[in-house]
Each structure stands twice: as C-alpha cells, then as structure tokens.
Design a protein around this motif. Structure first.
Motif, PDB file in Angstrom:
ATOM      1  N   LEU A  50       0.827  -1.246   0.075  1.00 44.91           N
ATOM      2  CA  LEU A  50       0.003  -0.064   0.020  1.00 44.91           C
ATOM      3  C   LEU A  50       0.823   1.369   0.167  1.00 44.91           C
ATOM      4  N   GLY A  51       0.394   2.492  -0.346  1.00 46.33           N
ATOM      5  CA  GLY A  51       1.157   3.495  -0.342  1.00 46.33           C
ATOM      6  C   GLY A  51       1.398   4.217  -1.672  1.00 46.33           C
ATOM      7  N   TRP A  52       2.574   5.026  -1.709  1.00 49.31           N
ATOM      8  CA  TRP A  52       2.952   5.820  -2.856  1.00 49.31           C
ATOM      9  C   TRP A  52       3.903   4.984  -3.747  1.00 49.31           C
ATOM     10  N   ASP A  53       3.736   5.111  -5.141  1.00 52.85           N
ATOM     11  CA  ASP A  53       4.321   4.668  -6.025  1.00 52.85           C
ATOM     12  C   ASP A  53       4.531   5.528  -7.257  1.00 52.85           C
ATOM     13  N   ILE A  54       5.957   5.958  -7.385  1.00 58.55           N
ATOM     14  CA  ILE A  54       6.274   6.730  -8.509  1.00 58.55           C
ATOM     15  C   ILE A  54       7.152   5.870  -9.458  1.00 58.55           C
ATOM     16  N   THR A  55       6.914   6.084 -10.603  1.00 58.93           N
ATOM     17  CA  THR A  55       7.630   5.188 -11.598  1.00 58.93           C
ATOM     18  C   THR A  55       8.121   5.878 -12.908  1.00 58.93           C
ATOM     19  N   ASP A  56       9.362   5.790 -13.452  1.00 58.88           N
ATOM     20  CA  ASP A  56       9.460   5.965 -14.790  1.00 58.88           C
ATOM     21  C   ASP A  56       9.835   5.017 -15.707  1.00 58.88           C
ATOM     22  N   VAL A  70      -1.164   6.022  -6.131  1.00 63.62           N
ATOM     23  CA  VAL A  70      -1.154   5.511  -4.749  1.00 63.62           C
ATOM     24  C   VAL A  70      -2.086   4.411  -4.589  1.00 63.62           C
ATOM     25  N   THR A  71      -1.705   3.477  -3.747  1.00 69.44           N
ATOM     26  CA  THR A  71      -2.477   2.204  -3.525  1.00 69.44           C
ATOM     27  C   THR A  71      -3.052   2.462  -2.148  1.00 69.44           C
ATOM     28  N   ILE A  72      -4.433   2.552  -2.049  1.00 66.97           N
ATOM     29  CA  ILE A  72      -5.222   2.700  -0.936  1.00 66.97           C
ATOM     30  C   ILE A  72      -5.665   1.479  -0.155  1.00 66.97           C
ATOM     31  N   ARG A  73      -5.866   0.539  -0.868  1.00 73.25           N
ATOM     32  CA  ARG A  73      -6.254  -0.628  -0.320  1.00 73.25           C
ATOM     33  C   ARG A  73      -6.096  -1.976  -1.226  1.00 73.25           C
ATOM     34  N   ASN A  74      -5.679  -3.226  -0.798  1.00 69.15           N
ATOM     35  CA  ASN A  74      -5.282  -4.228  -1.522  1.00 69.15           C
ATOM     36  C   ASN A  74      -5.208  -5.656  -0.784  1.00 69.15           C
ATOM     37  N   GLY A  75      -5.140  -6.604  -1.511  1.00 65.01           N
ATOM     38  CA  GLY A  75      -5.128  -7.920  -0.852  1.00 65.01           C
ATOM     39  C   GLY A  75      -3.588  -8.480  -1.198  1.00 65.01           C
ATOM     40  N   ASN A  76      -3.482  -9.654  -0.764  1.00 61.01           N
ATOM     41  CA  ASN A  76      -2.414 -10.260  -1.301  1.00 61.01           C
ATOM     42  C   ASN A  76      -2.578 -11.850  -1.470  1.00 61.01           C
ATOM     43  N   GLU A  89      -7.828  -0.939  -4.756  1.00 62.06           N
ATOM     44  CA  GLU A  89      -8.184   0.578  -5.063  1.00 62.06           C
ATOM     45  C   GLU A  89      -6.785   1.398  -5.130  1.00 62.06           C
ATOM     46  N   LYS A  90      -6.825   2.229  -6.278  1.00 57.43           N
ATOM     47  CA  LYS A  90      -5.669   3.133  -6.349  1.00 57.43           C
ATOM     48  C   LYS A  90      -6.153   4.462  -6.730  1.00 57.43           C
ATOM     49  N   LEU A  91      -5.326   5.530  -6.599  1.00 58.59           N
ATOM     50  CA  LEU A  91      -5.458   6.640  -7.343  1.00 58.59           C
ATOM     51  C   LEU A  91      -4.334   6.909  -8.205  1.00 58.59           C
ATOM     52  N   LEU A  92      -4.483   7.376  -9.664  1.00 57.52           N
ATOM     53  CA  LEU A  92      -3.245   7.553 -10.388  1.00 57.52           C
ATOM     54  C   LEU A  92      -3.408   9.052 -10.965  1.00 57.52           C
ATOM     55  N   TYR A  93      -2.237   9.500 -11.101  1.00 53.55           N
ATOM     56  CA  TYR A  93      -1.987  10.991 -11.618  1.00 53.55           C
ATOM     57  C   TYR A  93      -1.097  11.117 -12.752  1.00 53.55           C
ATOM     58  N   LEU A  94      -1.563  11.650 -13.832  1.00 54.58           N
ATOM     59  CA  LEU A  94      -0.857  11.764 -15.276  1.00 54.58           C
ATOM     60  C   LEU A  94      -0.869  13.074 -15.506  1.00 54.58           C
TER      61      LEU A  94
END
Length: 306
Positions: A50-56, A70-76, A89-94
């Motif tokens: 969970l949490g922040w994910d910034i990638t190039d 940013v991943t707000i909730r997830n299973g495994n 659930e995620k939020l994505l910014y472009l």
C-alpha cells in the motif's frame, strides 16, 4: 530516477488529491522517520504494498514516460489466509505529455475511472495467443454500462466521471488529451500485484532505480523498513512474550506494594504462623505470576505434617 523528482511528483499527487477532495488514509502521510518506528500493526501496508508508487518504468525520462500512483487498499494472493481481500483501489495521476506504456494483466481485471481534471486517452488492443499485440482484430469495449466495438488501436476518451472496464489480456496505455490539463484517475480492481501481473510490450521495468540526490519526502510502497516490535505478525511472538514478562513483573511489584511489600519473619517465629502473610509460589511451568494470600491456619507440628 532522482529522489528529488520523486519528491516533486509525490507533492503534485498530494495536491491533486486535495484539490479533488480525494482524502487519503493516515499511513499516506507518514514520514520516513515515522516508518522507522512503526510496528507490526502496519504489516498490511508492507505486505500488500500500500502507499506511494512513483515510476519512470526504468526509462529515465519521467516527464515523458511515467506515472504517479497511490494504492489505498489491496489484498495479497500469496498470503490470502492473512489478507483475504480480493479487491484493490488506487489513485493515479498523469500530466500532459506523460505516457504510461502499453501492457496487460494476466490475473487482474480493473475499472479505470476519471476522477477529475483533464481527459484521459486509453488506447486498446487485443492480444494474440502468444501474448503479442493484435493489431488487426476489433476490440470490444465496456464503458459505464455501454458495450461497443472499436478498431484495434483506438483511443477511448474518458472525461471526468467516465470509466472503462479493462479485462485480462487487453493491452492498454494511458496519455492525456492535449490542452485539457493533468488528470486524476481511480482504479478499482481485483488484487493488485505489480511484481508479477504486468506484461509490458515492449518489455520494460515496473519500478525505478533511484539516485539519492535528496532526502525522501515519503517512502515508496516497495521501500518500507521491517517492523522492529509489537503487533500481530509472523515475527512478533518474541516481542509479545517480552511485553508479557514486563507486564507481569510490573503487576507483581504493584501487588507487593499494595500489601506492604514482601513479609519479613520475626526472629524466632516459626514458618506458617497464623499471623503471617505468606507468599505461595506456584511450581515452575504451571503458569501465572506469584500471588499473595493469607496463610491458612496450621495445627502444631504432629505426625500429619511429617
């Protein structure tokens, strides 16, 4: 990717979420220092990424090929007994000028929702049996309850509030319609696993190599330190036992203090005198801490006591 670039992207995503009133869970605001002392109670954040994910995507040009998430909730799925959620659930910014590369998912299905800002363009292709891109066949598209067919390589335009369903093995990429401004997207899906469930075409990495040119503003989802104490997790039993021993020692001291401390036998007094408060020790291995109780009345020594 430079750490200073990551810090800037994180702050832009935070500002976009605030602008569109997409409020984030508390762990998203933890500083790196707070994560150093976060115990096993936050293992779900660590284990489910969970949490922040910034990638190039390992390409070294974030402003052209990159994504902020940013991943707000997830299973495994690998730890389903411990984390039984079957959704994420995620939020994505472009930003305008940024591109998220063409890929599909073997396992995950997802809805991509335009939550606000500009218009997003999502290009779609079917895949062939060998998992290459099918540049010929028409693609069946599902958007907000509407099902229709488009030619291969069509860009589906989503304005704020609109969404698209992305099934398994459907190639898709992301860009922003020029002139409409940055876009905030939502993603609702099955469990997300970015380590094993992305098939990029052409092949590329999912997470960046980081050049540490500045202190981190937030930790990314693959960089949390291991918990050092407390909580409910695979490695916590020893910590709980230590805590239990500490509690029992403290509890015993309080009981002794309440009873005036350990009793002292007067000179010449026989053990077990009726006016004495005696410590009754339990045999080792039968649990619990030592209790204080008044000694029972005893008869003078005779054959029964031998």
């Amino acid at each position: 990717m430079k750490r200073s670039e990551i810090n800037r992207a994180l702050k832009e995503l935070e500002a976009m979420c605030e602008k569109h009133r997409c409020y984030l869970p508390p762990f998203c605001s933890f500083t790196p220092e707070q994560w150093q002392s976060a115990g096993h109670e936050y293992d779900e954040v660590r284990d489910c990424m969970l949490g922040w994910d910034i990638t190039d995507y390992g390409q070294g040009d974030f402003d052209k090929i990159g994504f902020s998430l940013v991943t707000i909730r997830n299973g495994n799925r690998a730890m389903a007994d411990k984390y039984p959620k079957v959704y994420a659930e995620k939020l994505l910014y472009l930003k305008e000028g940024q591109y998220s590369p063409n890929h599909f998912h073997w396992f995950k299905t997802e809805d991509i929702i335009n939550r606000g800002g500009g218009n997003v363009l999502i290009r779609v292709y079917n895949s062939l049996p060998n998992e290459e891109i099918d540049y010929e066949s028409d693609v069946t598209v599902h958007t907000d309850g509407r099902t229709y067919t488009v030619p291969a390589g069509t860009q589906i335009r989503l304005t704020p509030g609109e969404s698209i369903f992305v099934q398994q093995y459907l190639y898709h990429d992301f860009s922003v319609e020029p002139g409409t401004g940055p876009v905030l997207l939502g993603e609702v899906s099955q469990c997300n696993d970015d380590n094993t469930d992305n098939r990029f075409n052409p092949p590329m990495g999912r997470f960046p190599a980081i050049e540490e040119d500045a202190p981190p503003y937030r930790l990314l989802c693959d960089a949390f330190p291991a918990a050092k104490y407390g909580g409910v997790s695979n490695g916590c039993c020893g910590a709980w036992r230590t805590a239990d021993r500490f509690y029992l020692r403290r509890h015993r001291r309080r009981r002794l203090s309440h009873h005036g401390g350990p009793p002292r036998r007067r000179a010449g007094q026989l053990p077990g005198g009726s006016d004495q408060v005696r410590r009754q020790d339990r045999p080792a291995g039968q649990g619990g801490h030592r209790h204080l109780r008044p000694a029972p009345h005893r008869h003078p020594p005779d054959r029964r006591d031998r």
